[in-house]
Design an enzyme around this catalytic site. Structure first.
Site, PDB file in Angstrom:
ATOM      1  N   LYS A  82       0.859  -1.182   0.000  1.00 22.82           N
ATOM      2  CA  LYS A  82       0.000   0.000   0.000  1.00 22.82           C
ATOM      3  C   LYS A  82       0.892   1.228   0.000  1.00 22.82           C
ATOM      4  CE  LYS A  82      -4.571   0.732   0.335  1.00 22.82           C
ATOM      5  NZ  LYS A  82      -5.653  -0.078  -0.232  1.00 22.82           N
ATOM      6  N   GLY A 178     -20.780   6.223   5.027  1.00 21.17           N
ATOM      7  CA  GLY A 178     -19.824   6.550   3.980  1.00 21.17           C
ATOM      8  C   GLY A 178     -20.394   6.347   2.591  1.00 21.17           C
ATOM      9  N   GLY A 180     -19.039   7.312  -0.498  1.00 16.50           N
ATOM     10  CA  GLY A 180     -18.093   7.506  -1.589  1.00 16.50           C
ATOM     11  C   GLY A 180     -18.462   6.610  -2.757  1.00 16.50           C
ATOM     12  N   VAL A 182     -17.601   3.539  -3.537  1.00 16.40           N
ATOM     13  CA  VAL A 182     -17.995   2.191  -3.127  1.00 16.40           C
ATOM     14  C   VAL A 182     -19.285   2.230  -2.325  1.00 16.40           C
ATOM     15  CG1 VAL A 182     -17.370   0.211  -1.693  1.00 16.40           C
ATOM     16  CG2 VAL A 182     -15.647   1.266  -3.176  1.00 16.40           C
TER      17      VAL A 182
END
Length: 343
Positions: A82, A178, A180, A182
């Site tokens: 990452k 959330g 966003g 996704v």
């Protein structure tokens, strides 16, 4: 920063941690390669306005380790890595900054391949690709988020069938945190399946869109933990399952797209004892990396969806094995991954 990498609690025998600084572009980034036993490390690049360098180190170590486990359970021929850029994704993006990141990736010689993540997108990766071939998630079809959302939906279906003994989501209540790329796509799929949505986000425009397009009920950010629902779906940043929130949850299943949802490993056992089925995050949200891996290895794209849909079968197996052995689903998921990547 008060601790070095080796003594950081989230350091897990990472093979390589690289700190990158490029003054002309202003790039400050950290690249973490956790494990390459199965193949080159692969995982997205997060751009976030971290409060401190220590927070960035913690995040990249946790995320890169999670990618090793995610890729192994998904049956992919890649390891885990990452990267994080310490900057504000709304104000600090420039082509030069991402080109500098590409140069840093090129110096690693293919040990780590990146793609988009929180705070980055396909346009950013196009700038990275000017300096290196060790990048995926490119072009009009490069966005992996629809496949992550699909995996989350398939995983939620598997959890509902296993834990609630239901073949349908009609009438179920989902508290989703959330919205966003996704989170919104996942919410859309849940709504189409008949679920009722209660949502929160810091983005007021996203909330209004969810209210208008999905008929979602909107609650304040901190109130999402107090919602009575069948499913809690964390789709923002990690560690929302922590000592401050666990006692407030009134749900039967946790199934969301966020990474590192458990603030500490013991929380998986706490959820089990409360009778809440935890759907391990690195299993349910693997759809995006499956898509990116297929793209990078030039495998047939028409096979991606079938691979992502197998996430449901993998999760059912983990649920059943965890129940037989009397352990948390998070523990069982770790065992499955470690059997595949550890030597």
């Amino acid at each position: 920063m008060t601790a070095f990498v080796f003594s950081e609690p989230n350091f897990d025998n990472h093979e390589q941690v690289v700190f990158v600084s490029e003054p002309k572009s202003g790039l400050k980034a950290i690249l973490a390669v956790h494990n390459t036993n199965l193949g080159p490390a692969m995982g997205g690049c997060r751009m976030w306005n971290y409060a401190s360098e220590a927070d960035a180190v913690t995040d990249v170590l946790r995320l890169s380790r999670g990618m090793t486990y995610k890729n192994a359970v998904a049956g992919l021929p890649i390891g885990g890595g990452k990267s994080v850029i310490i900057a504000n994704p709304k104000t600090d993006k420039t082509p030069a900054l991402f080109e500098a990141l590409g140069e840093a990736l090129e110096r690693l010689g293919g040990r780590y391949v990146t793609a988009e993540d929180v705070g980055t997108n396909t346009d950013d990766m196009a700038h990275v690709a000017r300096k290196t071939r060790h990048v995926a998630g490119l072009g009009e079809t490069g966005d992996p988020s629809p496949f992550t959302a699909l995996g989350c939906f398939v995983g939620a279906q598997a959890a509902v069938k296993y834990h609630l003994k239901r073949d349908s989501m009609e009438g179920l209540v989902v508290a989703l945190q959330g919205l966003g790329n996704v989170g919104f796509d996942y919410a859309r799929r849940l709504r189409q399946a008949g679920a009722r949505l209660i949502v929160t986000d810091i983005d007021q425009a996203a909330l209004e869109r969810a209210r208008t397009e999905l008929g979602a009920e909107v609650v304040p950010v901190d109130s999402i933990y107090d919602v009575e629902a069948d499913i809690y779906a964390p789709c923002a940043l990690g560690a929302t399952l922590n000592p401050n929130t666990l006692g407030r949850l009134k749900v039967k299943i946790v199934a969301g797209g966020a990474n590192n949802q458990l603030a500490t490993a013991d929380i998986g056992e706490f959820l089990r004892q409360k009778g809440i089925l935890y759907v391990p995050d690195f299993v349910i949200n693997a759809g995006g990396i499956i898509k990116v891996c297929y793209e990078h290895l030039k495998k047939p794209e028409n096979e991606v969806e079938a691979h992502v849909r197998r996430i449901g079968d993998t999760l059912t197996e983990i649920f059943e094995r965890a129940a037989r052995e009397g352990v948390a689903t998070s523990v069982e998921a770790d065992r499955v991954a470690e059997l595949r990547f550890k030597r």
